[in-house]
Design a protein around this motif. Structure first.
Motif, PDB file in Angstrom:
ATOM      1  N   GLY A   1       5.175  11.774 -13.964  1.00  0.00           N
ATOM      2  CA  GLY A   1       4.516  11.147 -15.121  1.00  0.00           C
ATOM      3  C   GLY A   1       5.363  10.009 -15.658  1.00  0.00           C
ATOM      4  N   GLN A   2       5.073   9.620 -16.922  1.00  0.00           N
ATOM      5  CA  GLN A   2       5.816   8.484 -17.512  1.00  0.00           C
ATOM      6  C   GLN A   2       6.673   8.930 -18.697  1.00  0.00           C
ATOM      7  OE1 GLN A   2       6.301   5.381 -16.698  1.00  0.00           O
ATOM      8  NE2 GLN A   2       4.846   5.087 -15.022  1.00  0.00           N
ATOM      9  N   SER A   3       6.586  10.228 -19.068  1.00  0.00           N
ATOM     10  CA  SER A   3       7.266  10.626 -20.304  1.00  0.00           C
ATOM     11  C   SER A   3       8.733  11.029 -20.089  1.00  0.00           C
ATOM     12  CB  SER A   3       6.518  11.785 -20.950  1.00  0.00           C
ATOM     13  OG  SER A   3       6.465  12.847 -20.023  1.00  0.00           O
ATOM     14  N   ARG A   4       9.141  11.171 -18.819  1.00  0.00           N
ATOM     15  CA  ARG A   4      10.550  11.490 -18.547  1.00  0.00           C
ATOM     16  C   ARG A   4      10.968  10.766 -17.266  1.00  0.00           C
ATOM     17  NH1 ARG A   4      11.174  14.900 -14.127  1.00  0.00           N
ATOM     18  NH2 ARG A   4       9.341  16.084 -13.498  1.00  0.00           N
ATOM     19  N   ARG A   5      12.294  10.708 -17.037  1.00  0.00           N
ATOM     20  CA  ARG A   5      12.784  10.104 -15.805  1.00  0.00           C
ATOM     21  C   ARG A   5      12.731  11.134 -14.667  1.00  0.00           C
ATOM     22  NH1 ARG A   5      12.181   5.442 -16.273  1.00  0.00           N
ATOM     23  NH2 ARG A   5      13.238   4.221 -17.860  1.00  0.00           N
ATOM     24  N   PRO A   6      12.616  10.668 -13.398  1.00  0.00           N
ATOM     25  CA  PRO A   6      12.658  11.620 -12.271  1.00  0.00           C
ATOM     26  C   PRO A   6      14.018  12.308 -12.199  1.00  0.00           C
ATOM     27  CG  PRO A   6      12.007   9.409 -11.555  1.00  0.00           C
ATOM     28  CD  PRO A   6      12.452   9.279 -12.975  1.00  0.00           C
ATOM     29  N   ASN A   7      14.062  13.535 -11.699  1.00  0.00           N
ATOM     30  CA  ASN A   7      15.365  14.149 -11.403  1.00  0.00           C
ATOM     31  C   ASN A   7      15.325  14.722  -9.980  1.00  0.00           C
ATOM     32  OD1 ASN A   7      14.585  17.025 -11.530  1.00  0.00           O
ATOM     33  ND2 ASN A   7      14.231  16.547 -13.697  1.00  0.00           N
TER      34      ASN A   7
ATOM     35  N   PHE B   1      15.508   4.901  -6.507  1.00  0.00           N
ATOM     36  CA  PHE B   1      14.230   4.447  -5.944  1.00  0.00           C
ATOM     37  C   PHE B   1      13.047   4.914  -6.801  1.00  0.00           C
ATOM     38  CE2 PHE B   1      10.712   5.036  -2.782  1.00  0.00           C
ATOM     39  CZ  PHE B   1      10.575   3.707  -2.399  1.00  0.00           C
ATOM     40  N   THR B   2      13.041   6.208  -7.138  1.00  0.00           N
ATOM     41  CA  THR B   2      11.898   6.726  -7.910  1.00  0.00           C
ATOM     42  C   THR B   2      11.902   6.146  -9.333  1.00  0.00           C
ATOM     43  OG1 THR B   2      13.211   8.686  -8.402  1.00  0.00           O
ATOM     44  CG2 THR B   2      11.579   8.899  -6.645  1.00  0.00           C
ATOM     45  N   SER B   3      13.097   5.948  -9.909  1.00  0.00           N
ATOM     46  CA  SER B   3      13.129   5.404 -11.273  1.00  0.00           C
ATOM     47  C   SER B   3      12.598   3.975 -11.289  1.00  0.00           C
ATOM     48  CB  SER B   3      14.549   5.424 -11.844  1.00  0.00           C
ATOM     49  OG  SER B   3      15.037   6.732 -11.835  1.00  0.00           O
ATOM     50  N   PHE B   4      12.991   3.180 -10.262  1.00  0.00           N
ATOM     51  CA  PHE B   4      12.475   1.812 -10.201  1.00  0.00           C
ATOM     52  C   PHE B   4      10.956   1.806 -10.107  1.00  0.00           C
ATOM     53  CE2 PHE B   4      16.694   0.299  -8.447  1.00  0.00           C
ATOM     54  CZ  PHE B   4      16.976  -0.488  -9.547  1.00  0.00           C
ATOM     55  N   LEU B   5      10.430   2.620  -9.166  1.00  0.00           N
ATOM     56  CA  LEU B   5       8.986   2.545  -8.938  1.00  0.00           C
ATOM     57  C   LEU B   5       8.197   3.215 -10.057  1.00  0.00           C
ATOM     58  CD1 LEU B   5       8.410   2.737  -5.097  1.00  0.00           C
ATOM     59  CD2 LEU B   5       8.797   0.817  -6.592  1.00  0.00           C
ATOM     60  N   GLN B   6       8.844   4.071 -10.820  1.00  0.00           N
ATOM     61  CA  GLN B   6       8.171   4.632 -11.999  1.00  0.00           C
ATOM     62  C   GLN B   6       7.953   3.524 -13.043  1.00  0.00           C
ATOM     63  OE1 GLN B   6      10.587   7.012 -14.681  1.00  0.00           O
ATOM     64  NE2 GLN B   6       8.937   8.513 -14.893  1.00  0.00           N
TER      65      GLN B   6
ATOM     66  N   GLU C   1       0.844  -1.210   0.000  1.00  0.00           N
ATOM     67  CA  GLU C   1       0.000   0.000   0.000  1.00  0.00           C
ATOM     68  C   GLU C   1       0.877   1.257   0.000  1.00  0.00           C
ATOM     69  OE1 GLU C   1       0.374  -2.158   2.396  1.00  0.00           O
ATOM     70  OE2 GLU C   1       0.683  -1.132   4.300  1.00  0.00           O
ATOM     71  N   VAL C   2       2.051   1.176   0.649  1.00  0.00           N
ATOM     72  CA  VAL C   2       2.991   2.311   0.647  1.00  0.00           C
ATOM     73  C   VAL C   2       3.567   2.457  -0.766  1.00  0.00           C
ATOM     74  CG1 VAL C   2       5.188   3.165   1.581  1.00  0.00           C
ATOM     75  CG2 VAL C   2       3.536   2.051   3.101  1.00  0.00           C
ATOM     76  N   GLN C   3       3.926   1.318  -1.354  1.00  0.00           N
ATOM     77  CA  GLN C   3       4.464   1.334  -2.720  1.00  0.00           C
ATOM     78  C   GLN C   3       3.472   2.015  -3.688  1.00  0.00           C
ATOM     79  OE1 GLN C   3       6.186  -1.696  -6.131  1.00  0.00           O
ATOM     80  NE2 GLN C   3       5.570  -2.592  -4.241  1.00  0.00           N
ATOM     81  N   GLU C   4       2.190   1.664  -3.548  1.00  0.00           N
ATOM     82  CA  GLU C   4       1.172   2.253  -4.442  1.00  0.00           C
ATOM     83  C   GLU C   4       1.110   3.762  -4.286  1.00  0.00           C
ATOM     84  OE1 GLU C   4      -2.779   0.572  -4.050  1.00  0.00           O
ATOM     85  OE2 GLU C   4      -1.903  -1.414  -4.424  1.00  0.00           O
ATOM     86  N   LYS C   5       1.217   4.234  -3.031  1.00  0.00           N
ATOM     87  CA  LYS C   5       1.154   5.690  -2.795  1.00  0.00           C
ATOM     88  C   LYS C   5       2.361   6.394  -3.420  1.00  0.00           C
ATOM     89  CE  LYS C   5      -1.411   6.477   1.469  1.00  0.00           C
ATOM     90  NZ  LYS C   5      -1.241   7.003   2.815  1.00  0.00           N
ATOM     91  N   VAL C   6       3.533   5.751  -3.319  1.00  0.00           N
ATOM     92  CA  VAL C   6       4.735   6.349  -3.927  1.00  0.00           C
ATOM     93  C   VAL C   6       4.521   6.415  -5.442  1.00  0.00           C
ATOM     94  CG1 VAL C   6       7.203   6.046  -4.387  1.00  0.00           C
ATOM     95  CG2 VAL C   6       6.309   5.564  -2.107  1.00  0.00           C
ATOM     96  N   GLN C   7       4.025   5.317  -6.012  1.00  0.00           N
ATOM     97  CA  GLN C   7       3.827   5.295  -7.471  1.00  0.00           C
ATOM     98  C   GLN C   7       2.815   6.366  -7.896  1.00  0.00           C
ATOM     99  OE1 GLN C   7       2.970   1.082  -7.772  1.00  0.00           O
ATOM    100  NE2 GLN C   7       4.966   0.679  -8.739  1.00  0.00           N
ATOM    101  N   ALA C   8       1.790   6.559  -7.060  1.00  0.00           N
ATOM    102  CA  ALA C   8       0.789   7.586  -7.399  1.00  0.00           C
ATOM    103  C   ALA C   8       1.449   8.965  -7.389  1.00  0.00           C
ATOM    104  CB  ALA C   8      -0.364   7.528  -6.403  1.00  0.00           C
ATOM    105  N   GLU C   9       2.309   9.212  -6.407  1.00  0.00           N
ATOM    106  CA  GLU C   9       2.970  10.527  -6.337  1.00  0.00           C
ATOM    107  C   GLU C   9       3.923  10.720  -7.534  1.00  0.00           C
ATOM    108  OE1 GLU C   9       4.223  13.049  -2.614  1.00  0.00           O
ATOM    109  OE2 GLU C   9       5.848  11.669  -3.072  1.00  0.00           O
ATOM    110  N   ILE C  10       4.644   9.644  -7.881  1.00  0.00           N
ATOM    111  CA  ILE C  10       5.528   9.740  -9.052  1.00  0.00           C
ATOM    112  C   ILE C  10       4.686  10.072 -10.289  1.00  0.00           C
ATOM    113  CG2 ILE C  10       7.092   8.443 -10.590  1.00  0.00           C
ATOM    114  CD1 ILE C  10       7.946   6.802  -8.102  1.00  0.00           C
ATOM    115  N   GLY C  11       3.535   9.397 -10.393  1.00  0.00           N
ATOM    116  CA  GLY C  11       2.642   9.645 -11.540  1.00  0.00           C
ATOM    117  C   GLY C  11       2.212  11.107 -11.600  1.00  0.00           C
ATOM    118  N   ARG C  12       1.833  11.668 -10.452  1.00  0.00           N
ATOM    119  CA  ARG C  12       1.354  13.073 -10.413  1.00  0.00           C
ATOM    120  C   ARG C  12       2.461  14.056 -10.750  1.00  0.00           C
ATOM    121  NH1 ARG C  12      -1.183  11.520  -5.759  1.00  0.00           N
ATOM    122  NH2 ARG C  12       0.387  12.469  -4.418  1.00  0.00           N
ATOM    123  N   VAL C  13       3.660  13.835 -10.179  1.00  0.00           N
ATOM    124  CA  VAL C  13       4.716  14.859 -10.280  1.00  0.00           C
ATOM    125  C   VAL C  13       5.606  14.650 -11.518  1.00  0.00           C
ATOM    126  CG1 VAL C  13       6.735  15.841  -9.090  1.00  0.00           C
ATOM    127  CG2 VAL C  13       4.720  15.133  -7.769  1.00  0.00           C
TER     128      VAL C  13
END
Ligand code: HEM
Length: 343
Positions: A187-193, A304-309, A173-185
């Motif tokens: 998205g899927q079109s670029r890598r996190p920085n 971490f964020t790249s994996f969960l993205q 459930e924590v993993q899902e929340k992280v993925q949701a935040e990655i999605g909001r901030v």
């Protein structure tokens, strides 16, 4: 992020099937330090380098074994007895030989006017200060500086990432929340920085909570007082070995909302903003605290964020995720298998 690209491809090749992530992660994290120190990365299939990483892990485990404690107290007796304490010296010599080989290669094509990495810069300092004996720049110093960066910069960060995988499998459930935040901030079109971090308080809190609970360097690094000292009313004579107990602070019941269970709320205020309690000291504190903290924090966030993205992490079907650990200089999770399912 270049290293993540290699890791991503390797993990895609597992086709979502369970595997032991230890060596890939160790190798990828080590490559960040290697790029800075040796000016190059090593392939995940490079047997010579994999052997070196496994020697380092072994040495960190051996360092806290009973055999090494006995050796520290009775070195001349233990010198005569066979046992695992001899392996520690063998690990140490092999790692030093690897470093020496890399330094020799640097000497061979060294151009002081265009330094490529840490070794080149250090060689320049040795040359510049060769008449200043107090400066402390010499070949032996170079070997130990590289050894320090290499060992301290690999095992700690990669072990923390392995714990992050374990906690994400344990708390989907924590993993899902992280993925949701990655999605909001992001998205899927670029890598996190790293600039995304202030906009991702939940993810930031999760990474901090993983670091707190995993308590990777529980007894910090042993130090010694260089003069008589009074601390908290206690007299500590010059020459006393000090072993800081970071665990007691990271799990202090008076400092955390939930000290003994995994809860990202330990790092969030009532508005859901990120807040770091002063008892968060996995890198220790003071003048000699970890010099790699900024690098480690950046690596943890980006990996971490790249994996969960890109993936959802889960345990092999029908298995329970365990929080059991192996004790050594670092606390690491017991070997485990994990599936990375592309999202
Ligand atoms: C999650 C990752 C990491 C953790 C938890 C961690 C933790 C620590 C701790 C607790 C110490 C002892 C500090 C003290 O005695 O006060 C230390 C020292 C050190 N760390 Fe880290 N570290 C991490 C990553 C790194 C990285 C990436 C590097 C490489 C650049 C690094 C390089 C070092 C070095 C060279 C020392 C020894 C400093 C000295 O002897 O004065 N660390 N680290």
């Amino acid at each position: 992020m270049e290293e993540y690209t290699f890791l991503h491809k390797t993990i895609m090749d597992t086709n979502g099937l369970p595997f032991d992530p230890h060596y890939f992660i160790n190798n990828a994290v080590s490559n960040i330090i290697c790029s800075m120190v040796f000016g190059k990365r090593f392939e995940y299939t490079d047997q010579r380098f994999l052997n070196l990483l496994s020697l380092m892990s072994k040495a960190l485990k051996l360092q806290t074994s009973v055999w090494i404690q006995l050796y520290s107290v009775f070195p001349s007796v233990m010198d005569l007895i066979p046992g695992p304490h001899k392996d520690l010296f063998s690990c140490f010599h092999q790692v030093c030989a690897f470093i020496r080989e890399e330094v020799d290669k640097h000497y061979a094509d060294w151009d002081p006017s265009s330094p490529r990495d840490f070794i080149d810069c250090y060689l320049t300092e040795i040359q510049k200060r060769k008449d200043d004996l107090e400066a402390g720049f010499h070949e032996e110093g170079l070997q130990y500086a590289v050894l320090d960066l290499f060992v301290a910069g690999t095992e700690t960060t990669s072990t923390t990432l392995l714990w992050a995988f374990v906690y994400m499998m344990k708390y989907p459930e924590v993993q899902e929340k992280v993925q949701a935040e990655i999605g909001r901030v992001v998205g899927q079109s670029r890598r996190p920085n790293f600039d995304d971090r202030p906009s991702m308080p939940y993810t930031d809190a999760v990474i901090h909570e993983v670091q707190r609970m995993s308590n990777v360097v529980p007894l910090s690094v042993p130090r010694m007082t260089n003069e008589d000292t009074i601390l908290g009313g206690y007299f500590i004579p010059k020459g006393t070995q000090i072993i800081p107990n970071l665990t007691s602070v990271l799990f202090d019941q008076t400092k955390w909302k939930t000290s003994h269970s995994f809860d990202p709320q330990n790092f969030l205020n009532t508005q859901g903003e990120f807040e770091k309690p002063e008892a968060f000291i996995p890198f220790s504190i003071g003048k000699r605290s970890c010099p790699g903290e900024s690098l480690a924090r950046m690596e943890l966030f980006l990996f971490f964020t790249s994996f969960l993205q890109s993936f959802t992490l889960s345990p092999p079907e029908g298995t329970q995720t365990s929080l059991d650990f192996k004790f050594g200089m670092t606390l690491s999770p017991k070997p485990f298998r994990i599936s990375f399912t592309p999202r």
